[in-house]
Motif scaffolding. Sequence first.
Motif, PDB file in Angstrom:
ATOM      1  N   SER A  94       5.682  -8.613   3.191  1.00 55.01           N
ATOM      2  CA  SER A  94       4.856  -7.489   2.754  1.00 55.01           C
ATOM      3  C   SER A  94       3.426  -7.580   3.265  1.00 55.01           C
ATOM      4  O   SER A  94       2.711  -6.577   3.266  1.00 55.01           O
ATOM      5  CB  SER A  94       4.854  -7.412   1.216  1.00 55.01           C
ATOM      6  N   ASP A  95       2.985  -8.756   3.721  1.00 58.72           N
ATOM      7  CA  ASP A  95       1.604  -8.881   4.198  1.00 58.72           C
ATOM      8  C   ASP A  95       1.516  -8.869   5.722  1.00 58.72           C
ATOM      9  O   ASP A  95       0.505  -9.271   6.292  1.00 58.72           O
ATOM     10  CB  ASP A  95       0.964 -10.156   3.650  1.00 58.72           C
ATOM     11  N   ARG A  99      -5.208  -7.480   7.538  1.00 60.24           N
ATOM     12  CA  ARG A  99      -6.284  -7.394   8.532  1.00 60.24           C
ATOM     13  C   ARG A  99      -6.567  -8.742   9.199  1.00 60.24           C
ATOM     14  O   ARG A  99      -6.977  -8.793  10.361  1.00 60.24           O
ATOM     15  CB  ARG A  99      -7.543  -6.830   7.873  1.00 60.24           C
ATOM     16  N   ASP A 199      -6.377   1.947   5.355  1.00 61.05           N
ATOM     17  CA  ASP A 199      -6.454   1.816   3.894  1.00 61.05           C
ATOM     18  C   ASP A 199      -5.133   1.343   3.304  1.00 61.05           C
ATOM     19  O   ASP A 199      -5.101   0.443   2.476  1.00 61.05           O
ATOM     20  CB  ASP A 199      -6.831   3.156   3.272  1.00 61.05           C
ATOM     21  N   HIS A 200      -4.024   1.961   3.716  1.00 61.25           N
ATOM     22  CA  HIS A 200      -2.719   1.561   3.187  1.00 61.25           C
ATOM     23  C   HIS A 200      -1.611   2.085   4.092  1.00 61.25           C
ATOM     24  O   HIS A 200      -1.845   2.914   4.980  1.00 61.25           O
ATOM     25  CB  HIS A 200      -2.511   2.063   1.753  1.00 61.25           C
ATOM     26  N   PHE A 201      -0.392   1.572   3.828  1.00 58.18           N
ATOM     27  CA  PHE A 201       0.796   1.981   4.564  1.00 58.18           C
ATOM     28  C   PHE A 201       1.858   2.424   3.566  1.00 58.18           C
ATOM     29  O   PHE A 201       2.048   1.786   2.523  1.00 58.18           O
ATOM     30  CB  PHE A 201       1.371   0.819   5.386  1.00 58.18           C
ATOM     31  N   ASP A 202       2.552   3.499   3.895  1.00 53.69           N
ATOM     32  CA  ASP A 202       3.733   3.913   3.137  1.00 53.69           C
ATOM     33  C   ASP A 202       4.973   3.588   3.974  1.00 53.69           C
ATOM     34  O   ASP A 202       5.006   3.903   5.166  1.00 53.69           O
ATOM     35  CB  ASP A 202       3.713   5.417   2.842  1.00 53.69           C
ATOM     36  N   ARG A 231       7.303   3.959   8.733  1.00 51.57           N
ATOM     37  CA  ARG A 231       6.030   3.571   8.131  1.00 51.57           C
ATOM     38  C   ARG A 231       4.958   4.578   8.544  1.00 51.57           C
ATOM     39  O   ARG A 231       4.880   4.965   9.712  1.00 51.57           O
ATOM     40  CB  ARG A 231       5.625   2.174   8.595  1.00 51.57           C
ATOM     41  N   ALA A 233       0.806   5.059   8.465  1.00 53.84           N
ATOM     42  CA  ALA A 233      -0.472   4.377   8.247  1.00 53.84           C
ATOM     43  C   ALA A 233      -1.544   5.410   7.901  1.00 53.84           C
ATOM     44  O   ALA A 233      -1.654   6.447   8.572  1.00 53.84           O
ATOM     45  CB  ALA A 233      -0.874   3.608   9.502  1.00 53.84           C
ATOM     46  N   THR A 236      -9.053   5.248   5.582  1.00 56.16           N
ATOM     47  CA  THR A 236      -9.772   5.332   4.312  1.00 56.16           C
ATOM     48  C   THR A 236     -10.163   6.763   3.948  1.00 56.16           C
ATOM     49  O   THR A 236     -10.560   7.015   2.804  1.00 56.16           O
ATOM     50  CB  THR A 236     -11.039   4.459   4.371  1.00 56.16           C
TER      51      THR A 236
END
Length: 262
Positions: A94-95, A99, A199-202, A231, A233, A236
């Motif tokens: 998951s990581d 960054r 900022d995040h990933f779905d 996925r 991306a 922000t």
Amino acid sequence: MATLPSGALGTLDPTSDRAVFRQIADQIRDAITTGRFTEGAKLPSEAELVEHYGVSRMTVRNALGVLQGEGLVRAEHGKGVFVRPRPPVRRLASDRFARRHRDAGKSAFTVEAEAAGSRPEMDSLELREERPSPDVSARLDGPRRVLARRRRYLLDGRPVEVTTSYLPLDIAQGTPIAEPNPGPGGVYARLEESGHTLDHFDEEIRARMPSPHEVRALELAPGVPVIHLIRTAFDTAARPVEVCDTVMAADAYVLAYQLPAD
């Protein structure tokens, strides 16, 4: 003719209600998974299995067909049936898009392959500007044109993954993202350098059987499914900046996640 290893296979249970060909498949499968028949080894011939079990050749062929359907063995015309070498397993953690990996100049695929002690490789790459599919367009909030980056990845020389990244053309055009080698840290590092701090990933993940094209690209044995991961991306500013469509050989991956309990 191959020699039947001593103790490699047992005998049939005449009291069992399990079909004879499935009993034979069970015993050969167990011999493979426990290492009595090792990767790349040639299985006993049909004639040897017929003699060992006292069954018809068709029964033996049905048993071997079960194992081929499971992707455990492969038949080579005129040579016999062999235990299929299994590709190295990579943990899809998951990581993997943290960054710190981009800051170290490494892509997620490279980081995890190295952690598993495997040699990562990309052996094909196609770059093109195109009109996105309705699904990709919707995920990217409706761009008319995208840059598509299509590639195939290998571990220790074995194909395990085919991936296409779609990026809005107004973001990718004229940047290193549109080059064959986008540089250290890959596409995500270049996105952040251009002001699109991630900022995040779905992610959406499902298992399915492969298409004929995927079977060829991933060199899949009969019966081996694929993991299909899409996925998106987001930066922000909540803008979707990439859709990555990935198809992976299911026998080459373990999905590993850490989930918060609060």
